[in-house]
Write a protein that holds these residues in place. Structure first.
Motif, PDB file in Angstrom:
ATOM      1  N   GLN A 172      72.852  23.599  22.893  1.00  0.00           N
ATOM      2  CA  GLN A 172      73.069  22.463  22.425  1.00  0.00           C
ATOM      3  C   GLN A 172      72.349  21.734  21.220  1.00  0.00           C
ATOM      4  O   GLN A 172      72.567  20.836  20.488  1.00  0.00           O
ATOM      5  CB  GLN A 172      72.426  21.202  23.693  1.00  0.00           C
ATOM      6  CG  GLN A 172      72.941  19.907  23.713  1.00  0.00           C
ATOM      7  CD  GLN A 172      72.801  18.906  24.615  1.00  0.00           C
ATOM      8  OE1 GLN A 172      72.087  19.675  25.666  1.00  0.00           O
ATOM      9  NE2 GLN A 172      73.317  17.967  24.634  1.00  0.00           N
ATOM     10  N   SER A 173      71.158  22.482  20.778  1.00  0.00           N
ATOM     11  CA  SER A 173      70.520  22.390  19.650  1.00  0.00           C
ATOM     12  C   SER A 173      70.433  23.696  18.776  1.00  0.00           C
ATOM     13  O   SER A 173      70.153  24.702  19.420  1.00  0.00           O
ATOM     14  CB  SER A 173      69.294  21.560  19.630  1.00  0.00           C
ATOM     15  OG  SER A 173      68.500  22.131  20.311  1.00  0.00           O
ATOM     16  N   TRP A 181      68.290  21.131  11.527  1.00  0.00           N
ATOM     17  CA  TRP A 181      68.582  21.209  12.884  1.00  0.00           C
ATOM     18  C   TRP A 181      69.721  20.449  13.294  1.00  0.00           C
ATOM     19  O   TRP A 181      69.810  19.215  12.720  1.00  0.00           O
ATOM     20  CB  TRP A 181      67.001  20.732  13.381  1.00  0.00           C
ATOM     21  CG  TRP A 181      66.883  20.512  14.758  1.00  0.00           C
ATOM     22  CD1 TRP A 181      66.721  21.579  15.550  1.00  0.00           C
ATOM     23  CD2 TRP A 181      66.982  19.461  15.606  1.00  0.00           C
ATOM     24  NE1 TRP A 181      66.449  21.216  16.843  1.00  0.00           N
ATOM     25  CE2 TRP A 181      66.597  19.696  16.961  1.00  0.00           C
ATOM     26  CE3 TRP A 181      67.059  18.005  15.275  1.00  0.00           C
ATOM     27  CZ2 TRP A 181      66.641  18.888  18.002  1.00  0.00           C
ATOM     28  CZ3 TRP A 181      67.007  17.083  16.350  1.00  0.00           C
ATOM     29  CH2 TRP A 181      66.959  17.388  17.693  1.00  0.00           C
ATOM     30  N   ILE A 187      71.901  14.621  14.093  1.00  0.00           N
ATOM     31  CA  ILE A 187      72.125  14.401  15.273  1.00  0.00           C
ATOM     32  C   ILE A 187      73.594  13.653  15.693  1.00  0.00           C
ATOM     33  O   ILE A 187      73.637  12.733  15.382  1.00  0.00           O
ATOM     34  CB  ILE A 187      71.004  13.534  16.233  1.00  0.00           C
ATOM     35  CG1 ILE A 187      69.675  14.071  16.084  1.00  0.00           C
ATOM     36  CG2 ILE A 187      71.222  13.180  17.736  1.00  0.00           C
ATOM     37  CD1 ILE A 187      68.450  13.267  16.552  1.00  0.00           C
ATOM     38  N   ARG A 221      61.496  21.892  15.892  1.00  0.00           N
ATOM     39  CA  ARG A 221      62.671  22.481  15.110  1.00  0.00           C
ATOM     40  C   ARG A 221      62.049  23.448  14.171  1.00  0.00           C
ATOM     41  O   ARG A 221      63.097  24.329  13.558  1.00  0.00           O
ATOM     42  CB  ARG A 221      63.170  21.169  14.379  1.00  0.00           C
ATOM     43  CG  ARG A 221      62.066  20.797  13.594  1.00  0.00           C
ATOM     44  CD  ARG A 221      62.907  19.284  12.931  1.00  0.00           C
ATOM     45  NE  ARG A 221      61.916  18.627  11.885  1.00  0.00           N
ATOM     46  CZ  ARG A 221      60.811  18.044  12.238  1.00  0.00           C
ATOM     47  NH1 ARG A 221      60.537  17.675  13.325  1.00  0.00           N
ATOM     48  NH2 ARG A 221      60.126  17.481  11.539  1.00  0.00           N
ATOM     49  N   GLY A 252      67.683  17.042   9.650  1.00  0.00           N
ATOM     50  CA  GLY A 252      68.323  17.077  10.860  1.00  0.00           C
ATOM     51  C   GLY A 252      69.507  16.197  11.033  1.00  0.00           C
ATOM     52  O   GLY A 252      69.692  15.293  10.052  1.00  0.00           O
ATOM     53  N   TYR A 302      71.807  18.898  16.486  1.00  0.00           N
ATOM     54  CA  TYR A 302      71.842  18.523  17.966  1.00  0.00           C
ATOM     55  C   TYR A 302      73.337  17.905  18.398  1.00  0.00           C
ATOM     56  O   TYR A 302      73.538  16.814  17.752  1.00  0.00           O
ATOM     57  CB  TYR A 302      70.691  17.701  18.260  1.00  0.00           C
ATOM     58  CG  TYR A 302      70.353  17.382  19.819  1.00  0.00           C
ATOM     59  CD1 TYR A 302      69.474  18.392  20.576  1.00  0.00           C
ATOM     60  CD2 TYR A 302      71.189  16.580  20.803  1.00  0.00           C
ATOM     61  CE1 TYR A 302      69.259  18.145  21.970  1.00  0.00           C
ATOM     62  CE2 TYR A 302      70.913  16.734  22.159  1.00  0.00           C
ATOM     63  CZ  TYR A 302      70.044  17.420  22.769  1.00  0.00           C
ATOM     64  OH  TYR A 302      69.943  17.446  23.998  1.00  0.00           O
ATOM     65  N   ASP A 303      73.585  18.304  19.364  1.00  0.00           N
ATOM     66  CA  ASP A 303      75.003  17.766  19.921  1.00  0.00           C
ATOM     67  C   ASP A 303      74.661  16.701  21.002  1.00  0.00           C
ATOM     68  O   ASP A 303      74.785  17.340  22.214  1.00  0.00           O
ATOM     69  CB  ASP A 303      75.870  18.876  20.243  1.00  0.00           C
ATOM     70  CG  ASP A 303      77.326  18.529  20.688  1.00  0.00           C
ATOM     71  OD1 ASP A 303      77.555  17.330  20.423  1.00  0.00           O
ATOM     72  OD2 ASP A 303      78.105  19.435  21.301  1.00  0.00           O
ATOM     73  N   ILE A 353      66.178  15.458  23.177  1.00  0.00           N
ATOM     74  CA  ILE A 353      66.217  15.511  21.694  1.00  0.00           C
ATOM     75  C   ILE A 353      64.839  15.361  21.028  1.00  0.00           C
ATOM     76  O   ILE A 353      64.537  16.311  20.003  1.00  0.00           O
ATOM     77  CB  ILE A 353      67.086  14.346  21.183  1.00  0.00           C
ATOM     78  CG1 ILE A 353      68.590  14.491  21.637  1.00  0.00           C
ATOM     79  CG2 ILE A 353      66.853  13.923  19.547  1.00  0.00           C
ATOM     80  CD1 ILE A 353      69.358  13.243  21.213  1.00  0.00           C
ATOM     81  N   GLU A 360      63.042  26.434  18.083  1.00  0.00           N
ATOM     82  CA  GLU A 360      64.490  26.037  17.765  1.00  0.00           C
ATOM     83  C   GLU A 360      65.290  26.997  16.956  1.00  0.00           C
ATOM     84  O   GLU A 360      66.427  27.092  16.968  1.00  0.00           O
ATOM     85  CB  GLU A 360      64.604  24.589  17.304  1.00  0.00           C
ATOM     86  CG  GLU A 360      64.087  23.577  18.388  1.00  0.00           C
ATOM     87  CD  GLU A 360      65.265  23.575  19.504  1.00  0.00           C
ATOM     88  OE1 GLU A 360      66.411  22.957  19.257  1.00  0.00           O
ATOM     89  OE2 GLU A 360      64.999  23.902  20.454  1.00  0.00           O
ATOM     90  N   ARG A 407      63.133  18.772  21.557  1.00  0.00           N
ATOM     91  CA  ARG A 407      63.310  19.892  20.899  1.00  0.00           C
ATOM     92  C   ARG A 407      63.136  19.493  19.355  1.00  0.00           C
ATOM     93  O   ARG A 407      63.086  20.414  18.512  1.00  0.00           O
ATOM     94  CB  ARG A 407      65.123  20.156  21.066  1.00  0.00           C
ATOM     95  CG  ARG A 407      65.206  20.730  22.349  1.00  0.00           C
ATOM     96  CD  ARG A 407      66.701  21.153  22.446  1.00  0.00           C
ATOM     97  NE  ARG A 407      67.322  21.473  23.719  1.00  0.00           N
ATOM     98  CZ  ARG A 407      68.079  22.025  24.062  1.00  0.00           C
ATOM     99  NH1 ARG A 407      68.619  22.952  22.994  1.00  0.00           N
ATOM    100  NH2 ARG A 407      68.520  22.489  25.132  1.00  0.00           N
ATOM    101  N   TRP A 408      63.388  18.381  18.922  1.00  0.00           N
ATOM    102  CA  TRP A 408      62.915  17.854  17.575  1.00  0.00           C
ATOM    103  C   TRP A 408      61.456  18.485  17.107  1.00  0.00           C
ATOM    104  O   TRP A 408      61.164  18.917  15.918  1.00  0.00           O
ATOM    105  CB  TRP A 408      63.134  16.404  17.504  1.00  0.00           C
ATOM    106  CG  TRP A 408      62.685  15.755  16.063  1.00  0.00           C
ATOM    107  CD1 TRP A 408      61.579  14.959  15.997  1.00  0.00           C
ATOM    108  CD2 TRP A 408      63.261  15.816  14.864  1.00  0.00           C
ATOM    109  NE1 TRP A 408      61.505  14.612  14.569  1.00  0.00           N
ATOM    110  CE2 TRP A 408      62.284  14.995  13.919  1.00  0.00           C
ATOM    111  CE3 TRP A 408      64.298  16.305  14.353  1.00  0.00           C
ATOM    112  CZ2 TRP A 408      62.654  14.959  12.514  1.00  0.00           C
ATOM    113  CZ3 TRP A 408      64.744  16.180  12.938  1.00  0.00           C
ATOM    114  CH2 TRP A 408      63.667  15.536  12.017  1.00  0.00           C
TER     115      TRP A 408
END
Length: 512
Positions: free
Chosen positions: A452-453, A388, A356, A440, A354, A390-391, A433, A444, A436-437
């Motif tokens: 956002q992710s 993955w 981030i 993933r 991932g 993420y913003d 975060i 997701e 959602r992680w």
């Protein structure tokens, strides 16, 4: 948690150092660290005394010898519990002329702390200031691990708030996020090759105490926790002393915090030794090829420190090991051969898990550069299927130089004790975060790239030349705005102008 009263005492103490002529916050921290170590030696000696009294046997590990030192002062006077009752002038003489020479020559137990004290220098300028420092430390309940750990963290925060030396500290809540993402286990061997004040190692230790209390109950795990689990490298001796004491005060008895220039020394003995790397290495610098470790240059030939550190992490990790590291955004999209080679290596040879993307203000006021957290698993055989992304938009604090907290303490950090509303999520993305992680590899995968992710398949990343910047893949939705026709707007402006002209004529008539 330390109380407001203790905080105010610490604040006054720092003011006293400042007015006493010590303006460098690192030097202040170093002097306090020495005194904490001296107090610890006395505590250990007292424990041995009590044990000897109970068993009616001689002391097995005597720290302070019997008799007198070279200057004919009783070794008993060098103990914290004795000299704290002396008058300031006598206390000052004892600490300066007897305690510090004793510290420098201490063979001790071979611990990390003992090694770092061999060049200890006493620089507190006045007896009055020393008496205040000793009194403040003595009033803190040092048998409480949480209190003494929090106290030291609070003082370390003063390094960060004092200016340029703040580069040594990664924000605590960002460290906590990275630790939660990597889920340390009781059998991990954890390394930070640019450890500074050992923040990553401290938080990993606290995580294990909370999530895996068996590390302190099982004899084998306990031995591993106190001796073999935590490893930190730095080439600043002050940082080594501060980092070691930080670990000690957080309950890790003998971590491996050692002097090492991570980029200059060969890594044969360290290769594939660690199962978890957590780091925020120094970046935006460069080295000469001559001063860089040859085993790193064999993997990727570059002078950039951020790329060399990434290469180092790949060497240090054992197969199956995980890493969470902070890199400047340039690592994700840089166009040089070294940049592309490293990114390709992460995607093709390892398992890139991932990225981030963090907002530019996370490290203010020291740096405004945009950064990202890179998470990967070393496999040496590939394994990347999806990456993955993420913003991150907010971390719970304002993104200006003041870094003001936007939410109450119970709603801060990656694991807040109170639930966040939708509006509060917009101020602190960290719990989202984590949530959602964990999904993933499931839900997701279905997210649109406007979310956002989202996950990006490896084939898309290869197609984009192994570019890993989130903006390369994120889709922005532009809302269509329905504008009125230009002629209607012009007609309206003409009408308003006529009204103004008419009003001006009436005003002139009234003034005549």
């Amino acid at each position: 948690m330390i109380t407001g009263e203790i905080k105010s005492k610490v604040d006054r103490l720092w003011d006293a150092f400042w007015t006493g002529g010590i303006s460098n916050p690192l030097e202040v921290m170093e002097q306090i660290t020495y005194l904490l170590f001296i107090k610890r030696l006395d505590d250990l000696h007292t424990l041995e005394e009590n044990k000897a009294n109970r068993t009616k046997k001689p002391m097995a590990n005597r720290i302070f010898p019997e008799g007198k030192d070279e200057k004919k002062r009783s070794y008993d006077d060098l103990r914290w519990s004795r000299f704290k009752h002396f008058e300031p002038k006598e206390m000052f003489d004892v600490v300066n002329e007897h305690v510090f020479p004793f510290l420098r020559n201490l063979g001790g137990d071979g611990s990390t702390y003992t090694k770092h004290m061999k060049d200890a220098r006493f620089t507190i300028p006045t007896p009055a200031l020393l008496a205040r420092v000793v009194d403040m430390i003595d009033q803190v309940p040092m048998e409480d691990r949480d209190t003494k750990g929090d106290l030291y963290e609070y003082m370390l925060g003063k390094i960060a708030s004092a200016g340029q030396n703040g580069q040594f500290r990664t924000p605590r809540h960002i460290i906590e996020l990275m630790v939660e993402l990597t889920v340390p286990t009781p059998k991990d061997v954890i390394c930070d090759p640019a450890c500074g004040t050992a923040g990553f190692l401290v938080v990993a230790g606290e995580y294990l105490r909370e999530k895996h209390p068996e590390v302190l109950r099982d004899a084998k795990l306990k031995k591993h926790f106190h001796g073999d689990m935590f490893h930190g490298f730095d080439f600043d001796s002050t940082m080594l002393r501060i980092g070691s004491m930080n670990m000690l005060l957080h309950g890790v008895e003998n971590p491996d915090i050692v002097y090492r220039d991570s980029l200059a020394q060969e890594h044969g003995a360290e290769e594939e030794r660690y199962s978890l790397v957590l780091a925020n290495p120094p970046f935006a610098g460069s080295l000469d090829y001559e001063s860089c470790a040859k085993d790193l240059l064999q993997i990727v030939k570059t002078k950039k420190t951020e790329l060399l550190f990434l290469t180092l992490f790949l060497r240090l990790l054992k197969p199956g090991g995980r890493a969470a590291i902070i890199v400047p955004d340039g690592v994700l999209f840089g166009s040089s051969k070294a940049h592309k080679t490293l990114r390709k290596m992460l995607v093709e040879d390892q398992k890139l898990d991932g990225i981030i993307s963090m907002p530019g203000g996370v490290f203010k006021p020291y740096a405004g550069v945009s950064t990202a957290i890179v998470l990967f698993t070393k496999t040496n055989s590939g394994g990347t299927e999806h990456v993955w992304f993420y913003d991150m938009q907010a971390d719970g604090k304002s993104l200006d130089d003041k870094r003001t907290e936007l939410l109450p303490p119970e709603k801060q950090g990656p694991a807040p004790t109170a639930k966040l509303t939708g509006d509060e999520h917009a101020k602190n993305n960290l719990p989202d975060i984590l949530q959602r992680w964990s999904k993933r590899d499931k839900s997701e995968r279905k997210n649109e790239r406007t979310a956002q992710s989202f996950c990006v398949p490896k084939s898309d990343i290869v197609e984009q030349g192994y570019d890993l910047s989130i903006n390369r893949y994120k889709e922005v939705v532009h809302e269509e705005v329905d504008h009125r026709p230009p002629q209607v707007i012009l007609d309206e402006l003409e009408s308003i102008e006529k009204e103004i002209t008419q009003g001006m004529k009436q005003l002139r008539g009234m003034l005549k």
